[in-house]
Design an enzyme around this catalytic site. Structure first.
Site, short mmCIF file in Angstrom:
data_model
loop_
_atom_site.label_atom_id
_atom_site.label_comp_id
_atom_site.label_asym_id
_atom_site.label_seq_id
_atom_site.Cartn_x
_atom_site.Cartn_y
_atom_site.Cartn_z
N ASP A 108 0.82 -1.20 0.00
CA ASP A 108 0.00 0.00 0.00
C ASP A 108 0.86 1.26 0.00
O ASP A 108 1.83 1.37 0.78
CB ASP A 108 -0.90 -0.03 1.24
N ASP A 131 -6.73 5.62 -9.88
CA ASP A 131 -8.13 5.20 -10.01
C ASP A 131 -9.03 6.33 -9.50
O ASP A 131 -8.91 6.75 -8.35
CB ASP A 131 -8.37 3.94 -9.19
N LYS A 135 -17.82 6.53 -8.60
CA LYS A 135 -19.07 6.48 -7.86
C LYS A 135 -18.91 7.13 -6.48
O LYS A 135 -17.93 6.90 -5.79
CB LYS A 135 -19.53 5.03 -7.70
N ASP A 167 -7.39 11.78 -16.22
CA ASP A 167 -8.29 12.05 -17.34
C ASP A 167 -9.72 12.15 -16.84
O ASP A 167 -10.65 12.04 -17.63
CB ASP A 167 -8.16 10.99 -18.43
N THR A 199 1.00 7.18 -22.85
CA THR A 199 0.81 5.75 -22.72
C THR A 199 -0.47 5.29 -23.42
O THR A 199 -1.31 6.11 -23.81
CB THR A 199 0.73 5.36 -21.24
#
Length: 220
Positions: A108, A131, A135, A167, A199
């Site tokens: 982590d 990430d 939601k 993004d 990428t």
């Protein structure tokens, strides 16, 4: 380890080329998870030298990692990635680039910064396309929080930089709000970092019509 993590640990089978890369290089460049629990663990022993340190959180398949590391042979780079096929793919790219100044670690990121680096121990931190957990009920899993920003501020050397890219527009706005509120850091949205290669993941975002946002913050 934190109870709420900013990632989902994924397994996955290696492709033949990934297996070949893993077999050839993991003993030298991939750090076993349990190694960091050893009280004698140290970065100079891992890298075999003393050098300025950079951490990349979420190195993926290593497209950016390998290129950036090859451009910075005087730096030691710790690439944090929990997806094993991504780690294996990265090992192959590092070998192709001749970049032996990277070590892969699958623990982590918050724990890593808290326990494996002291105050002022980092030259830079790279967080490219974390990430977004779009939601609302998952927002607590996002990496960039006020608590993490304070931790990063404590680990960067004065003048050290945290480079980010996303993004996801809403997450970019949230990142700016969080980082603008951290007194140890100053900065904001910047032009695309020219050193960072484009990428496959970034190209997919562009193809989907999403705007890439780069942020750079400096430890004051």
């Amino acid at each position: 380890m934190r109870e709420v993590l900013s990632y989902s640990r994924r397994g996955g089978r290696f492709t033949p080329s990934q297996q070949e890369s893993w077999d050839a290089h993991h003993a030298d460049w991939a750090i076993p998870d349990e190694a960091v629990d050893d009280p004698s663990f140290s970065w100079p022993s891992v890298f075999g030298r003393e050098a300025p340190m950079i951490v990349e959180i979420g190195s993926g398949v290593g497209e950016a990692t390998a290129v950036l590391a090859a451009q910075r042979p005087a730096y030691d780079i710790v690439a944090l990635e929990v997806w094993r096929p991504g780690v294996a793919h990265t090992l192959g790219l590092l070998a192709d680039e001749g970049a032996d100044n990277v070590r892969l670690l699958s623990v982590d990121a918050v724990w890593c910064l808290e326990h494996l680096f002291g105050p002022g121990g980092l030259e830079e931190l790279w967080t490219f396309f974390p990430d977004p957990w779009p939601k609302k009920r998952h927002h607590k899993r996002r990496l960039v929080t006020p608590e993490f920003a304070a931790l990063v501020g404590s680990r960067l050397r004065p003048g050290g930089r945290w480079r980010l890219a996303t993004d996801w527009a809403e997450y970019a706005d949230r990142m700016r709000t969080v980082l603008d509120g951290e007194p140890q850091l100053e900065g904001g949205r910047t032009e695309r970092w020219s050193d960072r290669p484009v990428t496959k993941f970034e190209r997919k975002g562009i193809a989907a019509g999403r705007t890439i946002v780069d942020l750079t913050y400096r430890k004051v």
